[in-house]
Motif scaffolding. Structure first.
Motif, mmCIF file in Angstrom:
data_model
loop_
_atom_site.group_PDB
_atom_site.id
_atom_site.type_symbol
_atom_site.label_atom_id
_atom_site.label_comp_id
_atom_site.label_asym_id
_atom_site.label_seq_id
_atom_site.Cartn_x
_atom_site.Cartn_y
_atom_site.Cartn_z
ATOM 1 N N GLN A 49 -15.380 -21.471 -108.238
ATOM 2 C CA GLN A 49 -14.021 -21.313 -108.731
ATOM 3 C C GLN A 49 -13.455 -22.674 -109.119
ATOM 4 O OE1 GLN A 49 -11.439 -19.202 -106.111
ATOM 5 N NE2 GLN A 49 -9.834 -19.026 -107.620
ATOM 6 N N VAL A 50 -12.787 -22.732 -110.266
ATOM 7 C CA VAL A 50 -12.161 -23.954 -110.747
ATOM 8 C C VAL A 50 -10.680 -23.703 -110.991
ATOM 9 C CG1 VAL A 50 -14.275 -24.866 -111.805
ATOM 10 C CG2 VAL A 50 -12.748 -23.439 -113.163
ATOM 11 N N GLU A 82 -20.381 -10.219 -110.361
ATOM 12 C CA GLU A 82 -19.490 -9.231 -109.745
ATOM 13 C C GLU A 82 -19.697 -9.140 -108.235
ATOM 14 O OE1 GLU A 82 -20.357 -5.827 -112.172
ATOM 15 O OE2 GLU A 82 -18.966 -6.496 -113.758
ATOM 16 N N ARG A 83 -20.948 -9.306 -107.767
ATOM 17 C CA ARG A 83 -21.197 -9.318 -106.317
ATOM 18 C C ARG A 83 -20.526 -10.504 -105.636
ATOM 19 N NH1 ARG A 83 -26.564 -7.682 -107.617
ATOM 20 N NH2 ARG A 83 -27.240 -9.839 -107.442
ATOM 21 N N GLN A 84 -20.314 -11.569 -106.383
ATOM 22 C CA GLN A 84 -19.645 -12.746 -105.829
ATOM 23 C C GLN A 84 -18.124 -12.649 -105.949
ATOM 24 O OE1 GLN A 84 -21.557 -16.615 -106.715
ATOM 25 N NE2 GLN A 84 -23.203 -15.405 -107.643
ATOM 26 N N GLY A 85 -17.634 -11.531 -106.477
ATOM 27 C CA GLY A 85 -16.196 -11.283 -106.525
ATOM 28 C C GLY A 85 -15.495 -11.738 -107.790
ATOM 29 N N TYR A 86 -16.238 -11.966 -108.853
ATOM 30 C CA TYR A 86 -15.642 -12.429 -110.106
ATOM 31 C C TYR A 86 -15.902 -11.423 -111.219
ATOM 32 C CZ TYR A 86 -15.301 -16.870 -107.672
ATOM 33 O OH TYR A 86 -15.007 -17.839 -106.759
ATOM 34 N N ILE A 91 -14.969 -16.102 -116.209
ATOM 35 C CA ILE A 91 -15.965 -17.143 -116.458
ATOM 36 C C ILE A 91 -15.475 -18.057 -117.582
ATOM 37 C CG2 ILE A 91 -18.354 -17.610 -117.131
ATOM 38 C CD1 ILE A 91 -17.992 -16.272 -114.366
ATOM 39 N N VAL A 92 -15.452 -19.387 -117.291
ATOM 40 C CA VAL A 92 -14.946 -20.353 -118.272
ATOM 41 C C VAL A 92 -15.960 -21.441 -118.624
ATOM 42 C CG1 VAL A 92 -12.520 -19.999 -117.696
ATOM 43 C CG2 VAL A 92 -13.845 -21.725 -116.456
ATOM 44 N N GLY A 93 -17.120 -21.450 -117.967
ATOM 45 C CA GLY A 93 -18.105 -22.482 -118.278
ATOM 46 C C GLY A 93 -19.419 -22.248 -117.582
ATOM 47 N N VAL A 94 -20.410 -23.044 -118.002
ATOM 48 C CA VAL A 94 -21.755 -22.923 -117.456
ATOM 49 C C VAL A 94 -22.403 -24.300 -117.434
ATOM 50 C CG1 VAL A 94 -22.742 -22.413 -119.719
ATOM 51 C CG2 VAL A 94 -23.966 -21.704 -117.663
ATOM 52 N N SER A 95 -23.264 -24.512 -116.460
ATOM 53 C CA SER A 95 -24.093 -25.716 -116.434
ATOM 54 C C SER A 95 -25.405 -25.362 -115.745
ATOM 55 C CB SER A 95 -23.400 -26.872 -115.706
ATOM 56 O OG SER A 95 -23.261 -26.588 -114.335
ATOM 57 N N GLY A 96 -26.392 -26.212 -115.940
ATOM 58 C CA GLY A 96 -27.674 -26.014 -115.281
ATOM 59 C C GLY A 96 -28.708 -25.375 -116.165
ATOM 60 N N GLU A 97 -29.777 -24.932 -115.502
ATOM 61 C CA GLU A 97 -30.903 -24.315 -116.189
ATOM 62 C C GLU A 97 -31.136 -22.933 -115.607
ATOM 63 O OE1 GLU A 97 -34.092 -27.041 -115.605
ATOM 64 O OE2 GLU A 97 -33.110 -28.634 -116.725
ATOM 65 N N GLN A 98 -32.128 -22.243 -116.119
ATOM 66 C CA GLN A 98 -32.397 -20.864 -115.734
ATOM 67 C C GLN A 98 -32.493 -20.676 -114.227
ATOM 68 O OE1 GLN A 98 -35.935 -19.271 -117.456
ATOM 69 N NE2 GLN A 98 -35.818 -17.357 -116.336
ATOM 70 N N TYR A 104 -18.733 -21.218 -113.884
ATOM 71 C CA TYR A 104 -17.427 -21.618 -113.386
ATOM 72 C C TYR A 104 -16.414 -20.557 -113.755
ATOM 73 C CZ TYR A 104 -19.947 -25.971 -112.990
ATOM 74 O OH TYR A 104 -20.882 -26.919 -112.667
ATOM 75 N N ALA A 105 -15.568 -20.179 -112.790
ATOM 76 C CA ALA A 105 -14.590 -19.112 -112.999
ATOM 77 C C ALA A 105 -13.198 -19.558 -112.584
ATOM 78 C CB ALA A 105 -15.000 -17.875 -112.192
#
Length: 106
Positions: A49-50, A82-86, A91-98, A104-105
């Motif tokens: 969460q951000v 959804e299992r994590q409650g979001y 969702i507003v962003g992404v980072s990392g690899e597969q 980020y939400a």
């Protein structure tokens, strides 16, 4: 006494400079293209969460519409979120690899 003030001021300036470099971009999202591609193959992701300010920083390296569209097309990833409650809309962003994807939400 002056020497003590100089040492204290130097320590304060050094601490401020290191904090400023971390505050500039705390997210490792510089490789946005590979992060977007990773969304399609990912089975899961960690959702953090951000706040509004952090979301604004993320917007420099993340196209919100592309991120949400790709997440929405990956049903396994959407279920993980959804299992994590979001929800997808948060969702507003992404980072990392597969294998180490972070979303980020708000």
């Amino acid at each position: 006494m002056k020497l003590l003030k100089i040492v204290a001021l130097s320590a304060t300036l050094l601490a401020g400079a290191s904090s400023a470099s971390l505050a500039a971009n705390p997210y490792d999202v510089m490789d946005g293209v590979s992060s977007l591609s990773a969304i399609q193959e990912a089975f899961g992701a960690t959702v953090l969460q951000v706040n509004q300010n952090e979301a604004a920083v993320l917007s420099f390296d993340n196209d919100l519409n592309s991120v949400q569209a790709r997440v929405g097309n990956n049903h396994r990833l959407l279920e993980t979120i959804e299992r994590q409650g979001y929800t997808l809309e948060q969702i507003v962003g992404v980072s990392g690899e597969q294998n180490s994807l972070t979303l980020y939400a708000l």
